[in-house]
Structure formats: C-alpha cells, structure tokens
Motif scaffolding. Structure first.
Motif, PDB file in Angstrom:
ATOM      1  N   ASP A 128      -6.152  10.616  -1.008  1.00 13.10           N
ATOM      2  CA  ASP A 128      -6.204   9.981  -2.317  1.00 13.10           C
ATOM      3  C   ASP A 128      -4.799   9.518  -2.712  1.00 13.10           C
ATOM      4  OD1 ASP A 128      -8.892   9.897  -2.663  1.00 13.10           O
ATOM      5  OD2 ASP A 128      -9.024  11.818  -3.661  1.00 13.10           O
ATOM      6  N   SER A 129      -4.272  10.012  -3.817  1.00 15.42           N
ATOM      7  CA  SER A 129      -3.016   9.431  -4.284  1.00 15.42           C
ATOM      8  C   SER A 129      -1.749  10.110  -3.768  1.00 15.42           C
ATOM      9  CB  SER A 129      -2.985   9.433  -5.814  1.00 15.42           C
ATOM     10  OG  SER A 129      -4.034   8.649  -6.317  1.00 15.42           O
ATOM     11  N   ILE A 161      -9.048   7.737   1.447  1.00 15.69           N
ATOM     12  CA  ILE A 161      -9.554   7.762   0.071  1.00 15.69           C
ATOM     13  C   ILE A 161     -10.685   8.774   0.058  1.00 15.69           C
ATOM     14  CG2 ILE A 161     -10.766   6.487  -1.738  1.00 15.69           C
ATOM     15  CD1 ILE A 161      -9.425   3.969  -0.852  1.00 15.69           C
ATOM     16  N   THR A 206     -11.940   5.921  -7.520  1.00 12.23           N
ATOM     17  CA  THR A 206     -10.490   5.997  -7.527  1.00 12.23           C
ATOM     18  C   THR A 206      -9.932   4.781  -6.825  1.00 12.23           C
ATOM     19  OG1 THR A 206     -10.694   8.360  -7.315  1.00 12.23           O
ATOM     20  CG2 THR A 206      -8.530   7.430  -6.885  1.00 12.23           C
ATOM     21  N   GLN A 228      -6.848   3.133  -4.726  1.00  9.62           N
ATOM     22  CA  GLN A 228      -5.713   3.618  -3.943  1.00  9.62           C
ATOM     23  C   GLN A 228      -4.635   2.542  -3.947  1.00  9.62           C
ATOM     24  OE1 GLN A 228      -6.340   6.125  -0.754  1.00  9.62           O
ATOM     25  NE2 GLN A 228      -4.261   6.045   0.007  1.00  9.62           N
ATOM     26  N   GLU A 267      -1.128   2.475  -2.540  1.00  5.15           N
ATOM     27  CA  GLU A 267       0.030   3.088  -1.908  1.00  5.15           C
ATOM     28  C   GLU A 267       1.108   2.042  -1.679  1.00  5.15           C
ATOM     29  OE1 GLU A 267      -2.726   2.705   0.018  1.00  5.15           O
ATOM     30  OE2 GLU A 267      -2.004   1.746   1.845  1.00  5.15           O
ATOM     31  N   HIS A 320      -8.460  -1.042  -3.266  1.00  3.20           N
ATOM     32  CA  HIS A 320      -7.271  -0.604  -2.543  1.00  3.20           C
ATOM     33  C   HIS A 320      -6.276  -1.752  -2.612  1.00  3.20           C
ATOM     34  CE1 HIS A 320      -4.948  -0.421   1.335  1.00  3.20           C
ATOM     35  NE2 HIS A 320      -4.663   0.746   0.810  1.00  3.20           N
TER      36      HIS A 320
END
Lengths: 370, 257, 479
Positions: free
Chosen positions: C130-131, C210, C215, C217, C219, C248
């Motif tokens: 995840d994060s 993920i 949620t 993502q 990055e 994403h």
C-alpha cells in the motif's frame, strides 16, 4: 517576411465559415498558423469565373446545378468533410462551381485556377462523378502573384472500376494562401492516383480525405511539399477503408529550407470490416536549413487482424554517401546537392499527369530559371 | 525396396476431399509399406499437393469421404502436431517464414515433442546442439542458419535444406516431400536428394510428390503413381516416370476425358 | 484444426488477486489541503517537502484531467479515494524478523521472498505495501559501496539534502495533472543514489503491492547516478482483484550525470479487471529521465501486461553531448484493457542517440496504442534516432493504433521510423504444428519471438519471468 494579420479579415473569414478560425489549441491545427490567410483583403476575389471558359472533351458533361449540389453534399458527408473548417469557409464564400460527369475513357483535362494579382479570397468547388468504368486524367494548376487566397473544395466519386489520375501542381507566391480540401469516395475496383506538388505559398493546407466505401479499391497518393523563407506547408491526409481488400500506397515527401515549416499528418483507418487491407505509408523529409522545421505525425488505427500496414518516416539532410559518390566523380558539392535534390523531387513530379510537363514543374517549384 | 511382408505404414482408401466448395480429391487409393519409396506425379491441379497437405492435417482441406490409416490408426482424427509426433512428416513446397522464432529453438522443441512420443528422453540444449550439428552435415548446411529465425530470409535452397534437416531430426516413419525439387539448382538438388536417400531405410517410407523426372534420377522410386483429376490414374515402376518424361501428360488428358 | 482458438488462449485467471488480511491504518476518503498536510505530518516531513506538496496541490486544483489519449473511462471521483493507507506497525523495523509475518508471507506468495534465508542472492529488494515501504534487503552490503537504496520516506529523513536537490527536478510538481496529484500526496517509493564512479554491485528492485480497496497508490521513485556510476533497477507490481477501479499515479525521476547509466526495467502486472472490463487499476504514470551529463545513458525497458488502463510514456531528455536514450516496450492488452503507451525522446545535446523498439499485442476487445515523440532540437547536431513500432493483432475485435510524432529543427539530425502490423497466420501455426509443436506452445513461441528484441533487454532473471507472464496472459486467446 511574416504576414501581418488584419483583424477585420479574421472576423470576415469567421463569419463566412460560421465558426471562428481554428487555433493552435485544436489538435488538427497545432502547428499551422493561419496568419497569412488573415493578411488578404476581406473581400471575394472579383475576376472572371475560372470555370466559364473551360471546354470539355467528349465523354464529359456538366451536371445540372440542383443535382450537383446534392451529390457534392453527399460526397462531403461520406468522408466526414462537411464540418472541416476549410470546407465551411469555402461554402460561405459563394464559390464558383463546376460539376462534371465522366463516362468512358476521355481525353486528359486541365483546369487552371490562377488567382494572379487579384485581391481577396477566390473560392472554387469542383465535383467529379466518374461513372463505372470511366477513366479521367486531370491536372489542376494553381497559381498566384499577390497576397490573395485560394480555397478549393474538390469532391470526386469513383464508380466501380473507374480510374482517376488527379494531379495538383501548385507553385505559389510567398504572400498567398491555398486551402485545398479533397473528398474522394472510391467504389470497389476503382483506382485513384492523386499526385500533389506544392511549394512557395505563405500558407498551404491540403486535406485529402479518401474513403474506400466498400474496400477493394486502389489508392495511390504521391505528394511533394516544399517550403523556404517563412513559408508553411501543411498536409493532413486521411484514408479510410470501409470494406475488405483495399490497398493504399502513400509517399509523402518534404523539402524544408530557409525558416520554412512543414507539417504532415497522415491518418490511415482500418476498421474491423477491412480485412486483408494492404496499406503502406512512407514519409520522407529533407531538412536543408537549421532554421527550418518539420513536424510529422502518422496515425495508424487498425481494428482488423488480417491486414498488412507498414509505415515509415525519415527526417534528415541529403544522404552524405550519395553526395560523396557524386563528389568523388568530380562534381562540386553545390551541384551535387542540386542534382540529388532534383532527383528527390522528381520521384513525385514524374507521376503528375502528362500535361504538367510543359509547365516544367521542377523549375517552377525549385524556383530555378528555365 | 519392395518387401511384400513389410509392415503397412500408410493406407489411403477412397479418399475424397475439397477446399472450400471445390472438390479436389475424388477417390484416392494408395498403400505404402515400410522400406518403400513412392513417387506421385501429375500436372498442377491434379490434386497431388492437396493429398500431401491433407495427410499432414492442413486446416484448409476437408475430407468428404474415405479413410487414411497410419499403422492401423485413424490418421484423420489427429491434430497436425499429433501426426508429426507419431511419425508423419511433410516437407513443404513453400516453407513459411516465422520472424522472431529462433530456428534452433524451434528444431529443439519439435525434436523433443517427437522424442517424448517415442518414449525417449528430452534433450537439453547442449545434447541437442550436438545432435543438430551432426545432422547438419547431412544437408551441408552452415550452422549460422541455426541462429536465425525460422526460414526468415533463407533462399529457396536453404529453406529446402532446412526441411530435410527437420526430417533428419524428427526421423519420421512416413516422409511426404511436396515438390521438394522446385526452385532448386542442380547442386542444391543433389544435396537434398542425397539427404533423402540417406534417411530412407527399411523401417520407413518416402512419398515424393513431384512434377518432374529430374528428382527421380537421384532418388529411385519403387512405385510411380500418376495423378489426374483427383485420382491415381496409373501405377507402375520407375519406368513409368521415364515414359512420362518422354511422352508428356497428354495421354493422361485423354484417359481422363 | 484445433478447437482451442488463439482468442481462448489469452485469458488466464489473474493469480495475484488475493487480499492480505492485515490491520491497516487509513485516513478518511477525500483530498484537501488538510489531507496533504496530514500525509506530510504522518511522515514527519521537513518543511521543504510540505511546501513542495502544497504547491503541487494548488496547481493540481487549477488543472484539468487530460482527455487527449482517448482512453474511455468513467470520471474519476478524486474525493472517493483514500490517499494514505499503511499496515499497522509502529516503526519500520530494523530487522526483518520483526516485520509482521503476514506481510512477509504476502511477498513470498508473490515470488519475492524477503527473509535472510530465502531472499534472492543477487537482487536487493524494496517491498512497498500500500502506501509504505515495509522492508529493504541488502541495505548494509550496498552501503559498503556507498550505494543508498531505501524508501523515499527514509531518504527524506536521512538524506534530506539529496532529496531536496533532485526531487521534482526532472518532473516538476506541475508537469501534468497526474504528476501534480502525485507530488501532492505521494506516500512512498524508492530512492537510489549511486555515487561517483560506483558500479552498483547488484540489481536493485522495488516490488509494489496495492492491498486495500479504494486506496490510491501514489509512489515516487528517484534514482540518481553520479559521474561514471551505473545501476540496473527493476520494478514489479501486482494488486488484488476488486470490482472497483483503483488509481495508481506514480512518478519516476532519473538523473544521470557524465558517463553514468541507469537501466530501468518494469514488469507491470496490476490487476486488469475481469473479462467484462469490471475492476482493475487505472495506471497513470509519469516516468522521465534526464541525461544531464555527457556520454550518459538511460535505458527504459517495460513489459506492460496489467491494468485496466495504462497511460505511460517513459521519456528521456538527452541534454549531455553524446548521451543515449533507449526505450524497449512490450505492451499486451486483452479483454477490455486499454493501453496508451510510448516514449518521448527529446534530443537537446549534440550527437545524442536514441532507439525505440515497441511491440504491441492486442487481443480480445482491447485497445493498444503506441504514442511517441522524437524531437530534434536546434542544437542536436549529428543526433540520431531509430524507432520501430510493431503491432500484433489477435482476433478482429482488438485495436492497434500508432501515433509516432516526429519534430525536427536540425538538418544534421537523422530520424528514422518504421512500423508494421502482423498477426499469427494460420500457415505459420500449421507449419509449427506439422513439426509436432502443440497449438498453445506454437502461439506462445510466436508471441515471444515477436517480443524477443525487447526481452533481450531485460535482466536475465526477469526475461524468463516476462516470457512466462505473457504466455499466461495469452492462454485461451488465439484462433
């Protein structure tokens, strides 16, 4: 010399087209500055009807106005041309209209549209209906000697097995503009050869749109566009296959010198129904000066699996090895470059209809003294 | 080599077939025993190429009647790859080019598929390279061809040598060679024919599909069949081929008519 | 003829679709200046980074979502996304033994073992769940060579001066809609720094996972290779199967100085949605590298097989004289996937060279576009580009589009482009079958043959994996 835009003209053109001038934010006009078009006087060209003296060989007849208008509209719709800005402008500018029906094999024909030293906007419409099996060789010869603009909309319908060899020879003037939209529908077994040679205009824009209405036709496109000085030449071509077994062979050549700009956008659309399409597009650009610019954007859209679509593009200066070969035979570099350039252009020019030869297209476009 | 007691490898009975709606084969009968070399001759369009592709399982041909038994098994019920694995080999008239697929890799996968079928161990890349280099000599082929894509950019002669190389690796029981002599110069023809002769043995059989006598000067057939209008019109010994060469196919037309 | 069709062959169930059941800390859905501040404070960031985020956020508010790529998708509700989710564990653990075993298990299941005993011997891995980054292997060994490999959050704490110097220097906070969004809310990602003259002793790899539904993502990866340094970096990604779409939006920045090189490889296998196009990741990524130094080199290799929508153009800005940019891509789309991918090669410096090799495979009802730009600037004397874009179509419902822009202002530059379209022909299939090769293997041989030029560019360990992945994806689709 960059053209000075006249605000009055822009408003007038927008009114004729019923729509503002396209701007750089529109994808189709991203690289094309319409300033030269706005530098012409806000009036219609007032010379004699260029079509009035046209003598027609046997096998070619005029189509009655009402029917001609209907066919013209149909033709524009078939290629999605009705909404194109140059077409809208043309319609709003009370164009001179010539509508011809061709049956059988006829003598070659030449039409000259010389805006000469006239003022304002010269608007022309040409409709060609080729009956099944008909065959026509036609040369359209443009010209200008002043800050004027020519707008031509050509609609052609090729019946089953018909053959059209259409040449456009357009040496221009560095103050003048040329907008040419071609909407061509091809029935099966028809053959189209379209050869365009254009150079020397402040602004030229060619929009050939070809639709193989049921596929199974042959489309051969040859184009040469030259820019120098501050000129801009733009070609947006589009070939649509609406049925199987169609063929396309397209070669687009560019010579960009001075601070000239060349734009080429070549779309090829092969939907699901167009199985066994065989399409090849090659774009070759010669960049002769470090102030010139070339923008090339092919667009291939394919939704059929059994197709051959090849595409290639090159941008470079003259081939060094070819130059060297000529130099090693004692030819000076300037002369060798000239020879190579002529050869490069001639590959397209020699495919113009035979009638073009007497106009010495190579000298005209390369601005050489005869 | 004709031995009446040799096992029957291929038995074609009253075979009818068509392409799209066009009937091509109209009752072909042919039996092939181990050790035999058969030549099938005939004009273009007589059906001989159809016969060879059909035996290999080409999807464009549909069988409308009759049967084909390979060592007693119904050949027509099998997928093309299964036919190859049990020992039926077609040497193509026009081997197709497959860009990107390595020739060496292709040969190895094919060879191993056949080996597994026969109950032999699969060869790893090293063992296979040894084998393929040995078999290359048979067709006098440059090992550089192994590194290229399957048939891509090969000349006509190189393609045919690659076909015979595949035959040498797969060791088929029945090899059907479709116009293997077409497009070959005399040297290439000798090499290809030499390869075929060396591979022919008492346990396998060869079916040569050909138009001309010249291949049969190099590979002596036990039987010669003349095909016309989708059937085998006449069967004889090698002298029949000589007779065809001398008098042409005109007599065939008369018999068909 | 085989009853299996090539079209049946393309659809294999997604094997990474499981969800790890782990307690997760999430912030509420939605995006606001407060959320940006909250993310920054959760990560205990220095002031410069908060300013960077807020500036990007404010610019993002002024921007419109791009629509030029003609990717059809329902409007994304940016207030319905969770911008921060992290597995509950207090601190990043010093030792892997302290990491929640469920997380280690998850990565092991994905083929990325992290524990001392099982980890890959020649690849250092940063695992992002995840994060947040949960573990980075071989950090000490790399540190001996002066190589920094850690999560970007740690880099912000431990090397703030490097991060401040390079972050946003290649992809500015307002570069485009999704890059601005990322700059505002990015949670984690990898940081790599290879000092002058060092050849990184092992492959570096980041694996993104993920896990949570709803949620996003976001990055952020930053790789810097100083003078004469070199590194090969690989990223992999997977996600569970949810029937909602997840966003994403990553940003990757590469900086290469004189004589340095970065090889960046991606095997992208985000969840692609089901065969009816329900669910899957929206993958809107900005990747750009700057060859700042003379004779520097950036090579992008990507194998894109996942995501419902991919919008991605890894690019090279070739500033240094004699610098080299490369782009090798395989993009496979099936079912209702849409991929719009390609590259930009911006030639600025003299004698810069670039190579583009793109292989698109479209099956099912998918749409696969190559979109690229090769630009020769006025000073790019003697620059060269060669591009090759090939499409393979499987079935007559899939679309393959090619849009290769070329812009040149430099007569002494050479641009060459070639494109072709092919399919797996029945004759080729029959030829392989007639040699005993089974239908599926024949198809897979031809597809991997088609992609060979690109697979050859992948690090050895991953080339075989990419080949397998493609074969899996194609299972059940050719015919």
């Amino acid at each position: 010399m960059p053209a000075l835009a006249l605000p009055k003209t822009a408003a007038w053109l927008a009114e004729l087209a019923g729509e503002p001038l396209p701007g750089r934010r529109q994808e189709d006009w991203r690289f094309t500055d319409l300033a030269p078009l706005q530098a012409v006087a806000a009036e219609l060209w007032s010379g004699p009807d260029p079509f009035s003296q046209c003598s027609l060989p046997g096998g070619i007849s005029r189509i009655a106005p009402a029917q001609a208008q209907l066919l013209l509209d149909q033709g524009l719709q078939a290629t999605g041309s009705s909404t194109a800005w140059p077409v809208r402008l043309n319609r709003g500018a009370s164009p001179h209209f010539l509508a011809l029906r061709v049956s059988g094999s006829v003598e070659p024909l030449q039409l000259t549209f010389d805006a000469a030293a006239g003022q304002g906007l010269l608007a022309l419409q040409l409709l060609l209906v080729l009956e099944p099996g008909a065959s026509l060789e036609l040369l359209l010869h443009h010209g200008s000697r002043a800050a004027n603009a020519t707008s031509l909309v050509t609609v052609a319908q090729l019946g089953q097995g018909a053959k059209l060899n259409l040449g456009v020879l357009a040496p221009g003037d560095a103050r003048a503009s040329l907008l040419s939209h071609l909407a061509i529908s091809q029935a099966p077994a028809s053959e189209l050869q379209l050869t365009t040679a254009v150079g020397g205009w402040a602004l030229s824009r060619f929009e050939p749109r070809i639709c193989q209405s049921e596929g199974a036709a042959l489309t051969r496109l040859r184009a040469l566009q030259l820019v120098a000085g501050q000129e801009l030449a733009d070609t947006h071509s589009q070939v649509q296959f609406n049925g199987p077994d169609g063929q396309l062979d397209q070669l687009h050549k560019v010579v960009a010198d001075g601070a000239g700009r060349s734009v080429f956008n070549g779309a090829v659309r092969v939907p699901r129904s167009a199985q066994r399409t065989n399409a090849a597009q090659l774009s070759r650009s010669l960049l002769l000066s470090d102030r010139a610019r070339v923008d090339t954007k092919p667009e291939l859209e394919i939704v059929a699996d059994d197709v051959k679509c090849a595409h290639g593009a090159t941008v470079s200066r003259l081939q060094q090895n070819e130059l060297f070969y000529l130099q090693s035979r004692g030819i000076a570099v300037d002369q060798a470059s000239r020879l190579l350039l002529r050869g490069y252009c001639d590959e397209v020019l020699r495919e113009l209809p035979a009638a073009a030869a007497s106009a010495h297209p190579l000298q005209l476009l390369l601005r050489e003294r005869p | 080599m004709i031995r009446p007691d040799a096992p029957l490898l291929l038995e074609i009975r009253d075979l009818h077939a068509r392409v799209e709606d066009q009937p091509i084969l109209k009752g072909v009968n042919l039996s092939v025993r181990a050790g035999e070399i058969h030549a099938v001759m005939g004009r273009n369009g007589s059906g001989k190429s159809t016969l060879s592709k059909l035996l290999a399982g080409h999807p464009a041909y549909s069988v409308t009647g009759g049967s084909v038994l390979f060592r007693g098994q119904d050949l027509l019920a099998l997928q093309p790859e299964q036919r190859a694995r049990i020992g039926v080999f077609l040497g193509f008239q026009y081997p197709v080019e497959i860009p990107g697929v390595s020739n060496l890799e292709f040969l190895r996968v094919a060879t191993n598929a056949r080996r597994v079928e026969r109950g032999d161990e699969e060869l790893d890349t090293f063992a296979f390279e040894d084998l393929v280099r040995e078999r290359l000599k048979l067709v006098q082929m440059d090992p550089a061809f192994l590194e290229r894509s399957v048939n891509e950019g090969f000349s006509g002669g190189e393609k045919k040598r690659n076909e015979i190389l595949q035959m040498a690796l797969l060791e088929p029981l029945v090899a059907i060679l479709d116009e293997t002599d077409s497009g070959l110069d005399i040297d290439a023809l000798r090499i290809v024919a030499g390869g075929v002769c060396q591979l022919a043995g008492p346990d396998n059989a060869t079916l040569l599909i050909t138009h001309y006598q010249r291949l049969l000067d190099l590979i002596t057939p036990d039987y010669v069949h003349v095909m016309a209008a989708g059937r085998i019109l006449r069967t004889g010994g090698k002298e029949l081929a000589v007779e065809l060469e001398r008098s042409g196919y005109d007599w065939v037309d008369q018999e068909v008519a | 003829m085989s009853t299996a069709t090539v079209s049946d062959l393309v659809s294999q169930p997604y094997k990474h679709g499981f969800v790890t059941d782990i307690e997760t800390e999430k912030i509420p859905k939605g995006l606001s200046e407060d959320v940006v501040r909250l993310i920054s404070s959760k990560k205990d960031e220095p002031e410069f980074l908060l300013r960077f985020r807020l500036r990007a956020y404010r610019q993002w508010l002024q921007m419109a979502e791009p629509d030029w790529a003609a990717l059809g998708h329902p409007r994304i509700d940016y207030q319905n996304i969770i911008y921060y989710a992290a597995p509950k564990q207090q601190e990043k653990k010093a030792s892997l033994d302290e990491v929640d075993p469920k997380l280690l298990e998850t990565f092991e299941k994905l083929g990325i073992p992290l524990s001392e005993q099982k980890r890959l011997s020649n690849v250092a891995v940063d695992a992002v769940f995840d994060s947040v980054s949960i573990a980075t292997t071989y950090r000490e060994k790399l540190a001996e060579h002066g190589v920094i490999f850690c999560s970007i959050s740690e880099a912000v704490k431990d090397y703030p001066e490097l991060v401040e110097k390079y972050l946003g220097s290649v992809v500015p906070g307002n570069d485009n809609y999704f890059a601005a969004l990322n700059s505002a809310v990015f949670s984690d990602g990898s940081f790599v720094f290879i000092p002058k003259g060092v050849e990184c002793p092992m492959e570096l790899s980041t694996y993104f996972r993920i896990n949570s539904a709803d949620t996003g993502q976001f990055e952020r990866t930053l790789i810097v290779a100083e003078e004469g340094a070199s590194v090969s970096y690989l990223e992999g990604c997977t996600a569970p199967m949810f029937d909602t779409n997840q966003l994403h939006a990553a940003v990757v920045e590469l900086v290469v100085l004189d004589d340095a090189s970065i090889k960046y490889s991606t095997v992208q296998n985000w969840y692609a949605g089901d065969e009816n196009g329900v669910g899957g990741i929206y993958n809107f990524v900005t990747k750009r590298g700057q060859c700042r130094g003379d004779r520097s080199r950036i090579s992008w290799t990507q194998v894109e097989t996942g995501s419902a929508i991919t919008w991605k153009y890894p690019s090279c800005v070739l500033q240094g004289a004699d610098s080299v940019g490369e782009f090798y891509s395989v993009a496979l789309t099936n079912n209702h996937q849409q991929a719009d991918t390609g590259t930009k090669m911006i030639h600025v410096g003299a004698r810069t060279r670039s190579t583009i090799v793109s292989k698109g495979i479209s099956a099912g009802h998918s749409s696969n576009s190559y979109r690229g730009l090769v630009q020769m600037g006025a000073k790019a004397i003697g620059a060269k580009n060669y591009s090759q874009c090939d499409s393979m179509l499987i079935g007559d419902q899939a679309a393959a589009n090619t849009y290769p822009y070329i812009r040149s202002q430099q007569p002494d530059a050479v641009v060459e482009h070639e494109a072709s379209t092919c399919r797996i022909s029945a004759d080729q299939l029959f030829y392989l079958q007639s040699r005993g090769i089974g239908f599926e293997e024949a198809v897979s041989m031809m597809v991997s043959g088609f992609c060979r030029d690109v697979f050859n560019q992948l690090p050895m360990e991953f080339a075989a994996e990419a080949d397998k992945l493609l074969a899996l994806k194609l299972e059940g689709s050719v015919g």
